[in-house]
Enzyme design. Structure first.
Site, PDB file in Angstrom:
ATOM      1  N   TYR A   1      11.144   9.204   1.408  1.00 10.02           N
ATOM      2  CA  TYR A   1      11.184   8.163   0.364  1.00 10.02           C
ATOM      3  C   TYR A   1      11.864   8.618  -0.932  1.00 10.02           C
ATOM      4  O   TYR A   1      12.061   7.799  -1.831  1.00 10.02           O
ATOM      5  CB  TYR A   1       9.751   7.693   0.067  1.00 10.02           C
ATOM      6  CG  TYR A   1       9.078   7.061   1.267  1.00 10.02           C
ATOM      7  CD1 TYR A   1       9.572   5.877   1.812  1.00 10.02           C
ATOM      8  CD2 TYR A   1       7.976   7.657   1.875  1.00 10.02           C
ATOM      9  CE1 TYR A   1       8.977   5.294   2.922  1.00 10.02           C
ATOM     10  CE2 TYR A   1       7.367   7.082   2.989  1.00 10.02           C
ATOM     11  CZ  TYR A   1       7.871   5.901   3.515  1.00 10.02           C
ATOM     12  OH  TYR A   1       7.286   5.327   4.615  1.00 10.02           O
TER      13      TYR A   1
ATOM     14  N   ARG B   1      12.817   5.129  12.722  1.00  7.23           N
ATOM     15  CA  ARG B   1      11.575   5.908  12.646  1.00  7.23           C
ATOM     16  C   ARG B   1      10.658   5.599  13.842  1.00  7.23           C
ATOM     17  O   ARG B   1      11.143   5.141  14.869  1.00  7.23           O
ATOM     18  CB  ARG B   1      10.903   5.628  11.287  1.00  7.23           C
ATOM     19  CG  ARG B   1      11.794   6.022  10.106  1.00  7.23           C
ATOM     20  CD  ARG B   1      11.124   5.726   8.794  1.00  7.23           C
ATOM     21  NE  ARG B   1       9.898   6.500   8.634  1.00  7.23           N
ATOM     22  CZ  ARG B   1       8.974   6.263   7.694  1.00  7.23           C
ATOM     23  NH1 ARG B   1       9.173   5.292   6.822  1.00  7.23           N
ATOM     24  NH2 ARG B   1       7.890   7.003   7.626  1.00  7.23           N
TER      25      ARG B   1
ATOM     26  N   ALA C   1       3.049  -0.526   4.974  1.00  5.01           N
ATOM     27  CA  ALA C   1       2.558  -0.568   6.359  1.00  5.01           C
ATOM     28  C   ALA C   1       2.014  -1.938   6.754  1.00  5.01           C
ATOM     29  O   ALA C   1       1.943  -2.247   7.951  1.00  5.01           O
ATOM     30  CB  ALA C   1       1.496   0.507   6.554  1.00  5.01           C
TER      31      ALA C   1
ATOM     32  N   ASN D   1       8.207  -5.278  -0.698  1.00  8.63           N
ATOM     33  CA  ASN D   1       8.031  -4.112   0.169  1.00  8.63           C
ATOM     34  C   ASN D   1       6.543  -4.054   0.493  1.00  8.63           C
ATOM     35  O   ASN D   1       5.744  -3.595  -0.325  1.00  8.63           O
ATOM     36  CB  ASN D   1       8.501  -2.828  -0.515  1.00  8.63           C
ATOM     37  CG  ASN D   1       8.431  -1.633   0.442  1.00  8.63           C
ATOM     38  OD1 ASN D   1       7.824  -1.710   1.524  1.00  8.63           O
ATOM     39  ND2 ASN D   1       9.044  -0.537   0.042  1.00  8.63           N
TER      40      ASN D   1
ATOM     41  N   GLU E   1      12.475  -9.191   2.307  1.00 12.69           N
ATOM     42  CA  GLU E   1      11.731  -8.030   2.785  1.00 12.69           C
ATOM     43  C   GLU E   1      12.554  -6.772   2.473  1.00 12.69           C
ATOM     44  O   GLU E   1      13.731  -6.706   2.825  1.00 12.69           O
ATOM     45  CB  GLU E   1      11.513  -8.184   4.296  1.00 12.69           C
ATOM     46  CG  GLU E   1      10.813  -7.006   4.926  1.00 12.69           C
ATOM     47  CD  GLU E   1      10.674  -7.191   6.454  1.00 12.69           C
ATOM     48  OE1 GLU E   1      10.910  -8.304   6.968  1.00 12.69           O
ATOM     49  OE2 GLU E   1      10.324  -6.198   7.109  1.00 12.69           O
TER      50      GLU E   1
ATOM     51  N   PRO F   1       0.791  -1.232   0.000  1.00 10.83           N
ATOM     52  CA  PRO F   1       0.000   0.000   0.000  1.00 10.83           C
ATOM     53  C   PRO F   1       0.825   1.285   0.000  1.00 10.83           C
ATOM     54  O   PRO F   1       1.855   1.371   0.651  1.00 10.83           O
ATOM     55  CB  PRO F   1      -0.814  -0.105   1.301  1.00 10.83           C
ATOM     56  CG  PRO F   1      -0.093  -1.104   2.131  1.00 10.83           C
ATOM     57  CD  PRO F   1       0.534  -2.071   1.173  1.00 10.83           C
ATOM     58  N   ASN F   2       0.319   2.229  -0.765  1.00 13.42           N
ATOM     59  CA  ASN F   2       0.843   3.601  -0.866  1.00 13.42           C
ATOM     60  C   ASN F   2       2.142   3.719  -1.665  1.00 13.42           C
ATOM     61  O   ASN F   2       2.619   4.830  -1.899  1.00 13.42           O
ATOM     62  CB  ASN F   2       1.022   4.229   0.534  1.00 13.42           C
ATOM     63  CG  ASN F   2      -0.295   4.302   1.286  1.00 13.42           C
ATOM     64  OD1 ASN F   2      -1.286   4.794   0.733  1.00 13.42           O
ATOM     65  ND2 ASN F   2      -0.347   3.796   2.487  1.00 13.42           N
TER      66      ASN F   2
ATOM     67  N   HIS G   1      12.689  -2.457   2.581  1.00 17.21           N
ATOM     68  CA  HIS G   1      12.149  -1.148   2.977  1.00 17.21           C
ATOM     69  C   HIS G   1      13.079  -0.060   2.475  1.00 17.21           C
ATOM     70  O   HIS G   1      14.303  -0.151   2.658  1.00 17.21           O
ATOM     71  CB  HIS G   1      11.990  -1.039   4.492  1.00 17.21           C
ATOM     72  CG  HIS G   1      11.037  -2.045   5.033  1.00 17.21           C
ATOM     73  ND1 HIS G   1       9.678  -1.945   4.823  1.00 17.21           N
ATOM     74  CD2 HIS G   1      11.238  -3.189   5.726  1.00 17.21           C
ATOM     75  CE1 HIS G   1       9.087  -2.988   5.381  1.00 17.21           C
ATOM     76  NE2 HIS G   1      10.013  -3.763   5.918  1.00 17.21           N
TER      77      HIS G   1
ATOM     78  N   ARG H   1       5.075  11.149  -2.418  1.00 16.36           N
ATOM     79  CA  ARG H   1       4.749  10.850  -1.020  1.00 16.36           C
ATOM     80  C   ARG H   1       5.971  11.102  -0.130  1.00 16.36           C
ATOM     81  O   ARG H   1       7.017  10.487  -0.312  1.00 16.36           O
ATOM     82  CB  ARG H   1       4.354   9.373  -0.937  1.00 16.36           C
ATOM     83  CG  ARG H   1       4.207   8.828   0.442  1.00 16.36           C
ATOM     84  CD  ARG H   1       4.244   7.314   0.414  1.00 16.36           C
ATOM     85  NE  ARG H   1       3.930   6.774   1.719  1.00 16.36           N
ATOM     86  CZ  ARG H   1       4.195   5.545   2.102  1.00 16.36           C
ATOM     87  NH1 ARG H   1       4.780   4.698   1.262  1.00 16.36           N
ATOM     88  NH2 ARG H   1       3.877   5.131   3.287  1.00 16.36           N
TER      89      ARG H   1
HETATM   90  C1  DQA Z   1       8.210   1.324   3.952  1.00 18.81           C
HETATM   91  C2  DQA Z   1       8.248   1.565   5.476  1.00 18.81           C
HETATM   92  C3  DQA Z   1       6.874   1.351   6.079  1.00 18.81           C
HETATM   93  O1  DQA Z   1       6.913   1.591   7.485  1.00 18.81           O
HETATM   94  C4  DQA Z   1       5.859   2.289   5.466  1.00 18.81           C
HETATM   95  O2  DQA Z   1       4.572   2.049   5.984  1.00 18.81           O
HETATM   96  C5  DQA Z   1       5.864   2.235   3.974  1.00 18.81           C
HETATM   97  C6  DQA Z   1       7.145   2.162   3.275  1.00 18.81           C
HETATM   98  C7  DQA Z   1       9.566   1.654   3.312  1.00 18.81           C
HETATM   99  O3  DQA Z   1       9.757   1.254   2.168  1.00 18.81           O
HETATM  100  O4  DQA Z   1      10.417   2.327   3.915  1.00 18.81           O
HETATM  101  O5  DQA Z   1       4.823   2.321   3.338  1.00 18.81           O
HETATM  102  O6  DQA Z   1       7.947  -0.060   3.732  1.00 18.81           O
END
Ligand code: DQA
Length: 153
Positions: A23, A112, A82, A79, A103, A10-11, A105, A18
């Site tokens: 990011y 954070r 959240a 990735n 995984e 998501p997102n 990120h 964003r």
């Molecule tokens: C993320 C880190 C997560 O905490 C966050 O909710 C994201 C992006 C990252 O790529 O740093 O959506 O996965």
């Protein structure tokens, strides 16, 4: 030639606009390009996906498990956004199939908010790449290619 699935939660479709201080300015389309370039020297193909829906991500992991079994896919760079911090269902999906999942990120989640420090994916991941910006995706592609080269099936 085998496939590497790059799965985004998501997102991540908002990448580029964003929270750019966290990011960066790179878009998801740029990340896709980066992954394709990282896979090329290894002779692998990229299947690049993003979804804002947990069930779609679960289905993609199940599909990856079937493709790994069939020998057409070498692994997943995931990735989960959240959902990393909330989804027992994604933990179970990864645990329920046989496919290496890395995984990824973009940000260093451990530097954070404390709610980002726990990951439901880490205990079932083959490896974790955190905090290297979008380069982490290329690192995951390399890692999966190297892993597959060492353990050809
Ligand atoms: C993320 C880190 C997560 O905490 C966050 O909710 C994201 C992006 C990252 O790529 O740093 O959506 O996965």
């Amino acid at each position: 030639m085998s496939t590497i699935l790059i799965l985004n939660g998501p997102n991540l479709n908002l990448l580029g606009t964003r929270e750019p201080t966290i990011y960066g300015a790179t878009t998801l389309a740029d990340v896709e390009q980066l992954c394709r370039e990282a896979a090329r020297p290894h002779g692998h193909e990229i299947d690049f996906r993003q979804s804002n829906h947990e069930g779609v991500l679960i289905d993609a992991i199940h599909e990856a498990g079937r493709a790994f079994k069939a020998g057409t896919l070498i692994g997943v760079a995931f990735n989960a956004g959240a959902y990393t911090h909330s989804s027992v269902a994604l933990h179970d999906a990864i645990k329920g199939v046989d496919v290496p999942v890395i995984e990824v990120h973009i940000s260093n989640v451990h530097a954070r908010e404390s709610f980002r420090h726990h990951s439901w994916l880490s205990p079932v991941a083959a490896g974790i790449i955190v905090g290297f910006g979008v380069d982490g995706y290329a690192m995951a592609v390399d890692a999966l290619a190297r892993r597959a080269a060492k353990a050809p099936r």
